[in-house]
Design an enzyme around this catalytic site. Structure first.
Site, PDB file in Angstrom:
ATOM      1  N   HIS A 173      41.283  41.545  52.819  1.00  0.00           N
ATOM      2  CA  HIS A 173      40.495  41.927  53.989  1.00  0.00           C
ATOM      3  C   HIS A 173      41.226  43.045  54.705  1.00  0.00           C
ATOM      4  O   HIS A 173      42.445  43.035  54.791  1.00  0.00           O
ATOM      5  CB  HIS A 173      40.313  40.730  54.929  1.00  0.00           C
ATOM      6  CG  HIS A 173      39.186  40.914  55.872  1.00  0.00           C
ATOM      7  ND1 HIS A 173      39.311  41.618  57.040  1.00  0.00           N
ATOM      8  CD2 HIS A 173      37.896  40.517  55.802  1.00  0.00           C
ATOM      9  CE1 HIS A 173      38.151  41.629  57.661  1.00  0.00           C
ATOM     10  NE2 HIS A 173      37.275  40.979  56.929  1.00  0.00           N
TER      11      HIS A 173
ATOM     12  N   ASP B 234      33.661  35.565  52.044  1.00  0.00           N
ATOM     13  CA  ASP B 234      32.746  35.619  50.903  1.00  0.00           C
ATOM     14  C   ASP B 234      33.189  34.736  49.745  1.00  0.00           C
ATOM     15  O   ASP B 234      32.409  34.470  48.837  1.00  0.00           O
ATOM     16  CB  ASP B 234      32.610  37.060  50.411  1.00  0.00           C
ATOM     17  CG  ASP B 234      31.903  37.918  51.430  1.00  0.00           C
ATOM     18  OD1 ASP B 234      30.946  37.418  52.028  1.00  0.00           O
ATOM     19  OD2 ASP B 234      32.317  39.063  51.646  1.00  0.00           O
TER      20      ASP B 234
HETATM   21  N1  ACO Z   1      42.105  41.994  44.048  1.00  0.00           N
HETATM   22  C1  ACO Z   1      43.200  42.581  43.524  1.00  0.00           C
HETATM   23  N2  ACO Z   1      43.940  43.490  44.189  1.00  0.00           N
HETATM   24  C2  ACO Z   1      43.542  43.832  45.415  1.00  0.00           C
HETATM   25  C3  ACO Z   1      42.415  43.244  46.036  1.00  0.00           C
HETATM   26  C4  ACO Z   1      41.707  42.294  45.300  1.00  0.00           C
HETATM   27  N3  ACO Z   1      40.627  41.699  45.837  1.00  0.00           N
HETATM   28  N4  ACO Z   1      42.259  43.758  47.269  1.00  0.00           N
HETATM   29  C5  ACO Z   1      43.235  44.631  47.443  1.00  0.00           C
HETATM   30  N5  ACO Z   1      44.036  44.688  46.313  1.00  0.00           N
HETATM   31  C6  ACO Z   1      45.254  45.466  46.128  1.00  0.00           C
HETATM   32  C7  ACO Z   1      44.933  46.940  45.875  1.00  0.00           C
HETATM   33  O1  ACO Z   1      44.778  47.206  44.499  1.00  0.00           O
HETATM   34  C8  ACO Z   1      46.135  47.618  46.472  1.00  0.00           C
HETATM   35  O2  ACO Z   1      47.202  47.445  45.577  1.00  0.00           O
HETATM   36  P1  ACO Z   1      48.344  48.596  45.432  1.00  0.00           P
HETATM   37  O3  ACO Z   1      49.018  48.617  46.762  1.00  0.00           O
HETATM   38  O4  ACO Z   1      49.191  48.148  44.313  1.00  0.00           O
HETATM   39  O5  ACO Z   1      47.589  49.864  45.144  1.00  0.00           O
HETATM   40  C9  ACO Z   1      46.453  46.753  47.709  1.00  0.00           C
HETATM   41  O6  ACO Z   1      45.966  45.430  47.366  1.00  0.00           O
HETATM   42  C10 ACO Z   1      45.774  47.250  48.983  1.00  0.00           C
HETATM   43  O7  ACO Z   1      44.375  47.388  48.697  1.00  0.00           O
HETATM   44  P2  ACO Z   1      43.353  48.237  49.538  1.00  0.00           P
HETATM   45  O8  ACO Z   1      42.115  48.438  48.747  1.00  0.00           O
HETATM   46  O9  ACO Z   1      44.061  49.452  50.064  1.00  0.00           O
HETATM   47  O10 ACO Z   1      43.074  47.272  50.747  1.00  0.00           O
HETATM   48  P3  ACO Z   1      41.979  47.497  51.836  1.00  0.00           P
HETATM   49  O11 ACO Z   1      42.489  46.823  53.064  1.00  0.00           O
HETATM   50  O12 ACO Z   1      41.593  48.903  51.955  1.00  0.00           O
HETATM   51  O13 ACO Z   1      40.706  46.752  51.233  1.00  0.00           O
HETATM   52  C11 ACO Z   1      39.110  45.134  50.746  1.00  0.00           C
HETATM   53  C12 ACO Z   1      40.179  45.581  51.737  1.00  0.00           C
HETATM   54  C13 ACO Z   1      38.089  46.261  50.535  1.00  0.00           C
HETATM   55  C14 ACO Z   1      38.374  43.946  51.352  1.00  0.00           C
HETATM   56  C15 ACO Z   1      39.780  44.768  49.406  1.00  0.00           C
HETATM   57  O14 ACO Z   1      40.748  43.771  49.604  1.00  0.00           O
HETATM   58  C16 ACO Z   1      38.769  44.332  48.349  1.00  0.00           C
HETATM   59  O15 ACO Z   1      38.220  45.192  47.641  1.00  0.00           O
HETATM   60  N6  ACO Z   1      38.518  42.992  48.214  1.00  0.00           N
HETATM   61  C17 ACO Z   1      37.521  42.515  47.276  1.00  0.00           C
HETATM   62  C18 ACO Z   1      36.121  42.751  47.837  1.00  0.00           C
HETATM   63  C19 ACO Z   1      35.786  41.766  48.941  1.00  0.00           C
HETATM   64  O16 ACO Z   1      36.019  40.571  48.830  1.00  0.00           O
HETATM   65  N7  ACO Z   1      35.189  42.312  50.010  1.00  0.00           N
HETATM   66  C20 ACO Z   1      34.745  41.501  51.157  1.00  0.00           C
HETATM   67  C21 ACO Z   1      35.519  41.846  52.376  1.00  0.00           C
HETATM   68  S1  ACO Z   1      35.147  40.759  53.677  1.00  0.00           S
HETATM   69  C22 ACO Z   1      33.661  41.276  54.275  1.00  0.00           C
HETATM   70  O17 ACO Z   1      33.261  42.398  54.198  1.00  0.00           O
HETATM   71  C23 ACO Z   1      32.883  40.245  54.865  1.00  0.00           C
END
Ligand code: ACO
Length: 430
Positions: free
Chosen positions: A307, A364
């Protein structure tokens, strides 16, 4: 603690006030930065940008706190219904007496659609995505109530109570009727004696000669899911609503844009993606172990984890994780996907990849499993999120609408394209 920030650019010092929110969060007021220095702030993804001041919702992502108008989400989930929480989010106080009665009466009396809307539904092909239908119909509803959607700010604010109740009511009806249209079934009309979620289930699943009698445990589970989605501060869709509202657009147009923003898989679309992911894991005979390895190697993303704001735990996910067990017991459903989800959660929470990146289950992760158990088709999951989020979009639109001197939202950019070049017209090139 200092109440101003010093910025030094080209050896010249500038001072900016630090503003403090009611929960102690601090922000550098950079409103004059460009005028003073010629520089703008660069914050791709807005992770460090406060786009507004708001009275609606407070989140502390580090501590896993979510409060609406000062009330913790845990207390609201325990003691309130979705509509009571919606009233709180929109009007700032828990409902009492006549005002709430009026609010509910408006929601009840506006549940059915204008018959003319049947033509609009019928224009959508059977394969249309329900979120595409929903966003289009949010604007269409506004066309049927031109006095509520004028784009004259003064008039739109005057009619706000009507428009807010109408939208809360219609979003539920549109969701149910979209399902019926895509299934080729006739419309079912609302029952004024049913409560909000019962009515939704009735309009979605009843047939003319076969009433769907909503079980209270199913209506309660849906109510809890809606309640937990009621608002979430300046997320992608709510910021979109505010952005559109800042141009002077009416409430219907603004929430239609919110629906589009919510649709994406990194936002509201994640609840669908979680189920698709769990089904894939189940179908390949994996217990989640291989999937987690792939997620760590960047080959797949563990949907429902991570998140932008919560870096410790998502309080909504905790509530739903506990509720899932109870709901499954009550409605007597066994779902292998719940076991896979539990296993993934257990393994991921002990794994350094997820711990070091502060990735925890978000709302979610469990909402999809519960929606599936109560019979909501997966392509409607994000529509359910939209119904739940409607109070937050409405409250945030109102905050923009009542500002005395509203500025249109207009961020700047750092241009990284080609430098100035001489332009030669094609036909002069010889
Ligand atoms: N699975 C695996 N790795 C992940 C995940 C995940 N779900 N989420 C983040 N990471 C990793 C990234 O690859 C990145 O790794 P790195 O540092 O080695 O490159 C690191 O964690 C940071 O990731 P970001 O994408 O920069 O994190 P951000 O805060 O921008 O993204 C987000 C948040 C979009 C929610 C992300 O965690 C994600 O895509 N999760 C899955 C989708 C999801 O569940 N979305 C619902 C969000 S809640 C809502 O909207 C109600």
């Amino acid at each position: 603690m200092s109440n101003e920030a010093k910025v030094i650019i080209d050896e010249k010092e500038y001072r900016y006030p630090i503003i403090v929110g009611t929960e102690g969060e601090r922000a550098i007021d950079a409103m004059n930065l460009r005028k003073d220095t010629g520089c703008i702030t660069y914050d791709d993804g807005y992770g460090n940008t406060g786009s507004c001041k708001s009275d609606v919702t407070f989140i502390d992502g580090e501590l896993g706190i979510l409060r609406h108008r000062g009330y913790p989400i845990e207390q609201l989930a325990e003691n309130s219904s979705f509509l009571e929480t919606a009233y709180l989010v929109i009007y700032g106080e828990l409902p009492t007496g006549d005002d709430y009665a009026k609010f509910r009466a408006r929601i009840n009396s506006n549940a059915n659609m204008h018959e003319g809307m049947k033509n609009i539904f019928s224009a959508f092909p059977p394969g249309a995505h329900p979120m595409a239908v929903l966003s289009a119909l949010m604007n269409t509803v506004g066309c049927y109530y031109p006095e509520l959607a004028t784009n004259d700010r003064h008039k739109d604010v005057q009619m706000f109570d009507w428009a807010a109740a109408l939208l809360l009511s219609k979003v539920r009806t549109i969701a149910a009727l979209t399902y019926r249209h895509l299934k080729g079934k006739p419309w079912v009309y609302s029952r004024p004696n049913y409560r909000y979620t019962e009515n939704f289930l009735h309009m979605m699943f009843s047939d003319p000669y076969n009433d769907y009698v909503p079980r209270s445990e199913i209506a309660d589970a849906l109510d809890l899911i809606f309640l937990l989605h009621a608002d979430h501060e300046q997320n992608c869709s709510t910021s979109t609503v505010r952005m559109v509202a800042s141009s002077g657009a009416n409430l219907f147009a603004s929430v239609a844009a919110g629906v589009c923003a919510l649709w994406g898989p990194l936002h509201g679309g994640a609840n669908m993606a979680v189920i698709r992911m769990l089904e894939d894991i189940h179908n390949t005979g994996d217990d989640g172990t291989c999937f987690i390895e792939n997620a760590k190697n960047g080959k797949q993303r563990l949907m429902g984890f991570g998140h932008r704001v919560y870096r410790n735990f998502d309080p909504r996910s905790r509530i739903l994780g506990k509720a899932a067990e109870r709901i499954f017991d009550k409605i007597g459903v066994q779902d292998p996907l719940l076991d896979i989800a539990r296993r993934i959660e257990e393994v991921a929470l002990k794994d350094d990849y997820f711990i070091s990146r502060k990735l925890y289950p978000n709302v979610d992760f469990y909402s999809g499993i519960i929606l599936r158990a109560i019979g909501i088709p997966v392509e409607f999951f994000t529509v359910m999120f939209s119904i739940g989020r409607m109070p937050g979009w409405i409250a945030n639109w109102y905050e923009i609408a009542i500002q005395p001197r509203q500025k249109i939202h207009r961020p700047r950019q750092i241009y990284t394209g080609k430098n100035a070049r001489d332009y030669v017209q094609m036909d002069q090139r010889g």
